[in-house]
Scaffold this active site. Sequence first.
Site, PDB file in Angstrom:
ATOM      1  N   CYS A  78      71.008   2.659  79.702  1.00 36.99           N
ATOM      2  CA  CYS A  78      70.671   1.436  80.425  1.00 36.99           C
ATOM      3  C   CYS A  78      71.543   1.230  81.671  1.00 36.99           C
ATOM      4  O   CYS A  78      71.377   1.939  82.647  1.00 36.99           O
ATOM      5  CB  CYS A  78      70.721   0.274  79.449  1.00 36.99           C
ATOM      6  SG  CYS A  78      69.598  -1.031  79.913  1.00 36.99           S
ATOM      7  N   ARG A 105      65.831  -1.124  88.648  1.00 34.21           N
ATOM      8  CA  ARG A 105      66.552  -2.054  87.753  1.00 34.21           C
ATOM      9  C   ARG A 105      65.625  -3.167  87.285  1.00 34.21           C
ATOM     10  O   ARG A 105      64.704  -3.549  88.004  1.00 34.21           O
ATOM     11  CB  ARG A 105      67.734  -2.699  88.478  1.00 34.21           C
ATOM     12  CG  ARG A 105      68.877  -1.765  88.745  1.00 34.21           C
ATOM     13  CD  ARG A 105      70.021  -2.505  89.437  1.00 34.21           C
ATOM     14  NE  ARG A 105      70.628  -3.521  88.570  1.00 34.21           N
ATOM     15  CZ  ARG A 105      71.399  -4.504  89.018  1.00 34.21           C
ATOM     16  NH1 ARG A 105      71.649  -4.628  90.296  1.00 34.21           N
ATOM     17  NH2 ARG A 105      71.921  -5.372  88.169  1.00 34.21           N
ATOM     18  N   ARG A 133      66.414  -6.002  79.168  1.00 32.08           N
ATOM     19  CA  ARG A 133      66.446  -6.123  80.648  1.00 32.08           C
ATOM     20  C   ARG A 133      66.595  -4.732  81.277  1.00 32.08           C
ATOM     21  O   ARG A 133      67.465  -4.483  82.123  1.00 32.08           O
ATOM     22  CB  ARG A 133      67.560  -7.068  81.098  1.00 32.08           C
ATOM     23  CG  ARG A 133      67.352  -8.504  80.581  1.00 32.08           C
ATOM     24  CD  ARG A 133      68.365  -9.487  81.132  1.00 32.08           C
ATOM     25  NE  ARG A 133      68.313  -9.507  82.591  1.00 32.08           N
ATOM     26  CZ  ARG A 133      69.361  -9.229  83.380  1.00 32.08           C
ATOM     27  NH1 ARG A 133      70.517  -8.908  82.865  1.00 32.08           N
ATOM     28  NH2 ARG A 133      69.232  -9.274  84.672  1.00 32.08           N
ATOM     29  N   HIS A 168      68.385   1.633  74.237  1.00 26.43           N
ATOM     30  CA  HIS A 168      69.678   1.520  73.548  1.00 26.43           C
ATOM     31  C   HIS A 168      69.671   2.147  72.154  1.00 26.43           C
ATOM     32  O   HIS A 168      69.500   1.428  71.160  1.00 26.43           O
ATOM     33  CB  HIS A 168      70.035   0.039  73.383  1.00 26.43           C
ATOM     34  CG  HIS A 168      70.405  -0.626  74.659  1.00 26.43           C
ATOM     35  ND1 HIS A 168      71.689  -0.644  75.140  1.00 26.43           N
ATOM     36  CD2 HIS A 168      69.659  -1.299  75.556  1.00 26.43           C
ATOM     37  CE1 HIS A 168      71.721  -1.303  76.286  1.00 26.43           C
ATOM     38  NE2 HIS A 168      70.505  -1.711  76.561  1.00 26.43           N
ATOM     39  N   GLU A 170      72.123   3.020  70.477  1.00 21.92           N
ATOM     40  CA  GLU A 170      73.294   2.521  69.719  1.00 21.92           C
ATOM     41  C   GLU A 170      72.988   1.206  69.027  1.00 21.92           C
ATOM     42  O   GLU A 170      73.771   0.749  68.202  1.00 21.92           O
ATOM     43  CB  GLU A 170      74.515   2.401  70.656  1.00 21.92           C
ATOM     44  CG  GLU A 170      74.562   1.174  71.554  1.00 21.92           C
ATOM     45  CD  GLU A 170      73.610   1.218  72.745  1.00 21.92           C
ATOM     46  OE1 GLU A 170      72.801   2.164  72.850  1.00 21.92           O
ATOM     47  OE2 GLU A 170      73.661   0.287  73.570  1.00 21.92           O
TER      48      GLU A 170
END
Length: 187
Positions: A78, A105, A133, A168, A170
């Site tokens: 990200c 972005r 986001r 993500h 993680e």
Amino acid sequence: MRIGVLAVQGAFIEHRRMMESLGTECVEIRQKKDLDGIDGLILPGGESTVQGKLLRDLGLFKEVQRLIAEGLPVLATCAGLILLAEHLEADDTTHLGTLPVTVKRNAYGRQLGSFVTRENVGSLEDYPLVFIRAPYIAEASDEVRVLATVDDHIVGVEYQNQIGLAFHPEMTEDCRIHQYFLSKIVK
Ligand code: GLN
């Protein structure tokens, strides 16, 4: 093996926990000397503008850029992907600029700011993709391998020693991407 996780801002603890659950030593990187002796580097999610500024203010920027350019394996998620990108869409900012892609972005707008879906990531099947986001990759040069797409937009790439993800891993229970990253280092 020792993995460094950039810990100036953002979701670094989650990466650290995942690495440790795989039995891998993980050090938090906040100053230049923390980079000594690492075999791989994780650039976490967060706020890329803040991270880029802190990298420079803390005197880490040049050394991180040099290590990646010289082949240090890096897993970027990200905001981390935004730091690696050679170009940002409609924005003159470049941070490390080691990954030949153009990143957009906050690409999903406000309504779809955060969402979860499942896709294959490279050879990993049915991976849970968590977007917060998130950016996507608007353009990638020919040498870049696309690992994952969502609705025709590229959300994961691999280029030489660099893995860049818009999502993500993680923040899931699925550690296959971290395992894949470690397997690249062992090879
Ligand atoms: N929107 C953030 C940025 O532009 C990235 C979001 C994230 O890392 N989850 O830096």
